[in-house]
Design an enzyme around this catalytic site. Structure first.
Site, PDB file in Angstrom:
ATOM      1  N   ASP A  16      -7.890  -5.358  -0.173  1.00  0.00           N
ATOM      2  CA  ASP A  16      -8.320  -6.295  -1.232  1.00  0.00           C
ATOM      3  C   ASP A  16      -7.945  -7.735  -0.941  1.00  0.00           C
ATOM      4  O   ASP A  16      -8.383  -8.634  -1.666  1.00  0.00           O
ATOM      5  CB  ASP A  16      -7.704  -5.854  -2.566  1.00  0.00           C
ATOM      6  CG  ASP A  16      -8.304  -4.540  -3.039  1.00  0.00           C
ATOM      7  OD1 ASP A  16      -7.546  -3.627  -3.389  1.00  0.00           O
ATOM      8  OD2 ASP A  16      -9.543  -4.426  -2.998  1.00  0.00           O
TER       9      ASP A  16
ATOM     10  N   HIS B 165       0.856  -1.192   0.000  1.00  0.00           N
ATOM     11  CA  HIS B 165       0.000   0.000   0.000  1.00  0.00           C
ATOM     12  C   HIS B 165       0.886   1.234   0.000  1.00  0.00           C
ATOM     13  O   HIS B 165       1.920   1.272   0.634  1.00  0.00           O
ATOM     14  CB  HIS B 165      -0.908   0.022   1.238  1.00  0.00           C
ATOM     15  CG  HIS B 165      -2.095   0.914   1.069  1.00  0.00           C
ATOM     16  ND1 HIS B 165      -2.037   2.263   1.286  1.00  0.00           N
ATOM     17  CD2 HIS B 165      -3.347   0.633   0.646  1.00  0.00           C
ATOM     18  CE1 HIS B 165      -3.227   2.781   1.035  1.00  0.00           C
ATOM     19  NE2 HIS B 165      -4.044   1.832   0.642  1.00  0.00           N
TER      20      HIS B 165
HETATM   21  C1  SDX Z   1      -6.164  -0.188  -3.137  1.00  0.00           C
HETATM   22  O1  SDX Z   1      -4.417   4.345  -2.255  1.00  0.00           O
HETATM   23  C2  SDX Z   1      -5.362   3.753  -1.644  1.00  0.00           C
HETATM   24  O2  SDX Z   1      -5.814   4.142  -0.599  1.00  0.00           O
HETATM   25  C3  SDX Z   1      -5.921   2.534  -2.365  1.00  0.00           C
HETATM   26  C4  SDX Z   1      -6.941   1.699  -1.607  1.00  0.00           C
HETATM   27  C5  SDX Z   1      -8.241   2.438  -1.395  1.00  0.00           C
HETATM   28  O3  SDX Z   1      -8.938   2.113  -0.427  1.00  0.00           O
HETATM   29  O4  SDX Z   1      -8.591   3.294  -2.255  1.00  0.00           O
HETATM   30  O5  SDX Z   1      -6.420   1.298  -0.370  1.00  0.00           O
HETATM   31  C6  SDX Z   1      -7.314   0.438  -2.420  1.00  0.00           C
HETATM   32  O6  SDX Z   1      -5.941   0.136  -4.258  1.00  0.00           O
HETATM   33  C7  SDX Z   1      -5.289  -1.154  -2.398  1.00  0.00           C
HETATM   34  C8  SDX Z   1      -4.087  -1.676  -3.258  1.00  0.00           C
HETATM   35  C9  SDX Z   1      -4.577  -2.823  -4.137  1.00  0.00           C
HETATM   36  N1  SDX Z   1      -3.487  -3.209  -5.103  1.00  0.00           N
HETATM   37  C10 SDX Z   1      -2.831  -4.361  -4.954  1.00  0.00           C
HETATM   38  O7  SDX Z   1      -3.001  -5.160  -4.038  1.00  0.00           O
HETATM   39  C11 SDX Z   1      -1.847  -4.644  -6.080  1.00  0.00           C
HETATM   40  C12 SDX Z   1      -0.525  -5.140  -5.506  1.00  0.00           C
HETATM   41  N2  SDX Z   1       0.139  -4.032  -4.821  1.00  0.00           N
HETATM   42  C13 SDX Z   1       1.136  -3.271  -5.521  1.00  0.00           C
HETATM   43  O8  SDX Z   1       0.936  -3.130  -6.880  1.00  0.00           O
HETATM   44  C14 SDX Z   1       1.547  -2.004  -4.760  1.00  0.00           C
HETATM   45  O9  SDX Z   1       1.833  -2.392  -3.475  1.00  0.00           O
HETATM   46  C15 SDX Z   1       0.612  -0.804  -4.710  1.00  0.00           C
HETATM   47  C16 SDX Z   1       0.107  -0.424  -6.070  1.00  0.00           C
HETATM   48  C17 SDX Z   1      -0.550  -1.084  -3.827  1.00  0.00           C
HETATM   49  C18 SDX Z   1       1.390   0.369  -4.136  1.00  0.00           C
HETATM   50  O10 SDX Z   1       2.353   0.726  -5.068  1.00  0.00           O
HETATM   51  P1  SDX Z   1       3.530   1.764  -4.714  1.00  0.00           P
HETATM   52  O11 SDX Z   1       3.197   2.555  -3.510  1.00  0.00           O
HETATM   53  O12 SDX Z   1       3.869   2.484  -5.971  1.00  0.00           O
HETATM   54  O13 SDX Z   1       4.720   0.823  -4.272  1.00  0.00           O
HETATM   55  P2  SDX Z   1       5.836   0.260  -5.257  1.00  0.00           P
HETATM   56  O14 SDX Z   1       5.178  -0.412  -6.418  1.00  0.00           O
HETATM   57  O15 SDX Z   1       6.813   1.348  -5.507  1.00  0.00           O
HETATM   58  O16 SDX Z   1       6.474  -0.884  -4.343  1.00  0.00           O
HETATM   59  C19 SDX Z   1       7.576  -0.618  -3.485  1.00  0.00           C
HETATM   60  C20 SDX Z   1       8.410  -1.918  -3.545  1.00  0.00           C
HETATM   61  C21 SDX Z   1       8.843  -2.277  -4.964  1.00  0.00           C
HETATM   62  O17 SDX Z   1      10.029  -3.043  -4.851  1.00  0.00           O
HETATM   63  P3  SDX Z   1      11.493  -2.277  -5.032  1.00  0.00           P
HETATM   64  O18 SDX Z   1      11.437  -1.557  -6.364  1.00  0.00           O
HETATM   65  O19 SDX Z   1      11.588  -1.347  -3.834  1.00  0.00           O
HETATM   66  O20 SDX Z   1      12.477  -3.408  -4.983  1.00  0.00           O
HETATM   67  O21 SDX Z   1       7.617  -3.027  -3.096  1.00  0.00           O
HETATM   68  C22 SDX Z   1       7.444  -3.945  -4.161  1.00  0.00           C
HETATM   69  C23 SDX Z   1       7.749  -3.202  -5.435  1.00  0.00           C
HETATM   70  O22 SDX Z   1       8.210  -4.098  -6.440  1.00  0.00           O
HETATM   71  N3  SDX Z   1       6.040  -4.350  -4.108  1.00  0.00           N
HETATM   72  C24 SDX Z   1       5.614  -5.594  -4.282  1.00  0.00           C
HETATM   73  C25 SDX Z   1       4.218  -5.538  -4.106  1.00  0.00           C
HETATM   74  N4  SDX Z   1       3.855  -4.283  -3.837  1.00  0.00           N
HETATM   75  C26 SDX Z   1       4.986  -3.556  -3.854  1.00  0.00           C
HETATM   76  N5  SDX Z   1       6.261  -6.751  -4.578  1.00  0.00           N
HETATM   77  C27 SDX Z   1       5.487  -7.844  -4.684  1.00  0.00           C
HETATM   78  N6  SDX Z   1       4.129  -7.878  -4.524  1.00  0.00           N
HETATM   79  C28 SDX Z   1       3.482  -6.743  -4.231  1.00  0.00           C
HETATM   80  N7  SDX Z   1       2.158  -6.771  -4.058  1.00  0.00           N
END
Ligand code: SDX
Length: 423
Positions: A358, A301
């Site tokens: 989710d 998140h």
């Molecule tokens: C919702 O914003 C809100 O409030 C949203 C929400 C709402 O109520 O409206 O809460 C609802 O959208 C919840 C999120 C649902 N999405 C997912 O579950 C999809 C999986 N999650 C990721 O795609 C990600 O965690 C996000 C999109 C939720 C957040 O993305 P960010 O803040 O841009 O974080 P990032 O992608 O920069 O990740 C930071 C690191 C990265 O690794 P490094 O580059 O530092 O090595 O964490 C890793 C990412 O690769 N990472 C994950 C991961 N989420 C982040 N690695 C594996 N699996 C994951 N799920």
């Protein structure tokens, strides 16, 4: 007024520091470009506040979520969804009289215009209900134009009341069953469930356990400050576009798998793991491998760097609901195993990746008999009052301006047109 000093080239500029009611602080850069020619750059807006808002407060470190100051845990425990809709949109919990008239208004606007029903004939059988919902909500603007403030108030009620009908009709279309009309004797949740699951030959039997689970899900999704879809609603609303079209844009943004679309992807991921013999470790390792292109859906998140309070509530609610309904769902145990492994793995711990809203919601939707492709529609139904409250706040904000971010250009510098004969 505290201020920050910024030294740019040979000049120092003082920028005001503003502090919110919960102690959050920001450097106000409203005057930055005019005074220095500089802009700030923040792709994904991770460090950028788009507005001041009094609707929802989140503390990502402490796992706090409050609607208009009331903790989500207390609302989840005690409120009806229509009380939460009222709280978010009007700013305070309703009195008995206020909620009675609010519920009456919602009840008497639940039907959609008969001409809108014909729109459903045009969609293909396998149309994704999010695509149907986004276009049908946009179409509401053709039936109920917004010419005055009075129209806005009426259209807020129309949208809150009709979107669940559009959602249920989208489902009925996808299963080839006749549409079931709303019944005024039912509550918001009961009406949605009977429009979804009743058939002409068999009325839907209201089960308070199911209705209460839906109430909880709707409340937990009702608002979440400036997330992607809410920011989209604000962006579109800032051009003075009408409420329906602004919310339709929010539904479109929510559909993305990184946002609300994740709840459908979580269940698809869990069933893939189940079919793969419950090989959790393999999928956790894939999620850690950047080249795999695989993410653990429902994890991580932008704001919560500790637990997502909604995920905690949903995890215990899924246990309770499945026990009450006598359902044993392998997805729940796979989800718990996955969470256990991930939360003890350095990759996830270092990146502060925890289950988000989710991760467990799909388990409960499944138990309620809601099909996977309807999960993000359910998210949209819950988020609707939040979108509306945020849109209203934007419209009423002092000095409201159209949202128009700047950019840093990195393309070709000046060059002339070359006739095709010389290319
Ligand atoms: C919702 O914003 C809100 O409030 C949203 C929400 C709402 O109520 O409206 O809460 C609802 O959208 C919840 C999120 C649902 N999405 C997912 O579950 C999809 C999986 N999650 C990721 O795609 C990600 O965690 C996000 C999109 C939720 C957040 O993305 P960010 O803040 O841009 O974080 P990032 O992608 O920069 O990740 C930071 C690191 C990265 O690794 P490094 O580059 O530092 O090595 O964490 C890793 C990412 O690769 N990472 C994950 C991961 N989420 C982040 N690695 C594996 N699996 C994951 N799920």
């Amino acid at each position: 007024m505290k201020s920050a000093k910024l030294i740019l080239d040979n000049q120092t500029i003082e920028l005001p520091i503003i502090e919110g009611s919960e102690g959050e602080r920001a450097v106000d850069i409203t005057k930055l470009r005019n005074n220095t020619g500089f802009i700030t750059l923040d792709p994904g807006y991770g460090n950028t506040g788009s507005c001041e808002s009094s609707i929802t407060f989140i503390d990502g470190e402490k796992g706090i979520l409050r609607y208009r100051g009331i903790p989500i845990e207390q609302l989840a425990e005690n409120a009806t969804f229509s009380e939460v809709m009222y709280l978010l949109i009007k700013g305070a919990l309703p009195t008995k009289n206020e909620i009675t008239s609010f519920n009456n208004e919602l009840t008497y606007h639940t039907m959609i215009h008969e001409d809108m029903k014909r729109f459903f004939d045009g969609y293909p059988m396998n149309a994704h209900p999010m695509g149907v919902l986004a276009s049908m909500v946009a179409a509401l603007s053709t039936f109920y134009p917004e010419n005055s403030e009075g129209d806005v108030d009426n259209n807020i009620i129309r949208l809150l009341a009709k979107m669940k009908t559009l959602a249920a009709f989208a489902y009925k279309k996808s299963v080839g069953q006749p549409f079931m009309y709303p019944k005024n004797k039912y509550s918001f949740e009961e009406n949605f469930l009977q429009m979804m699951f009743a058939v002409p030959s068999e009325p839907y039997e209201i089960d308070p356990v199911v209705t209460d689970a839906l109430r909880l899900l709707l409340i937990l999704h009702a608002d979440h400050e400036q997330n992607c879809s809410t920011s989209t609603v604000r962006m579109v609303g800032s051009s003075l576009a009408n409420l329906f079209i602004s919310v339709s844009a929010g539904i479109s943004a929510l559909w993305g798998p990184l946002h609300g679309g994740a709840n459908q992807r979580v269940i698809e991921m869990l069933s893939k793991i189940e079919k793969d013999g419950g090989n959790y470790k393999k999928y956790v390792n894939m999620a850690k491998d950047k080249n795999s292109g695989f993410k653990l859906m429902g994890f991580g998140h932008r704001v919560y760097k500790n637990f997502d309070p909604r995920a905690k509530i949903l995890k215990s609610a899924s246990d309770r609901l499945l026990n009450k309904l006598g359902i044993s769902d392998p997805m729940l145990s796979i989800a718990k195993e996955l969470e256990e492994i991930a939360l003890n793995d350095d990759f996830f711990v270092e990146r502060k990746l925890y289950p988000n809203v989710d991760f467990y919601s799909g388990i409960i939707y499944r138990a309620l008999g809601i099909p996977t492709r309807m999960y993000t529609v359910m998210f949209a139904l819950g988020r609707l009052p939040g979108w509306i409250a945020q849109w209203m706040e934007l419209r009423q904000a002092k000095g409201a301006r159209i949202s128009r971010p700047r950019q840093i250009y990195t393309g070709s510098t000046l060059r002339g047109f070359v006739p095709i004969s010389e290319r």
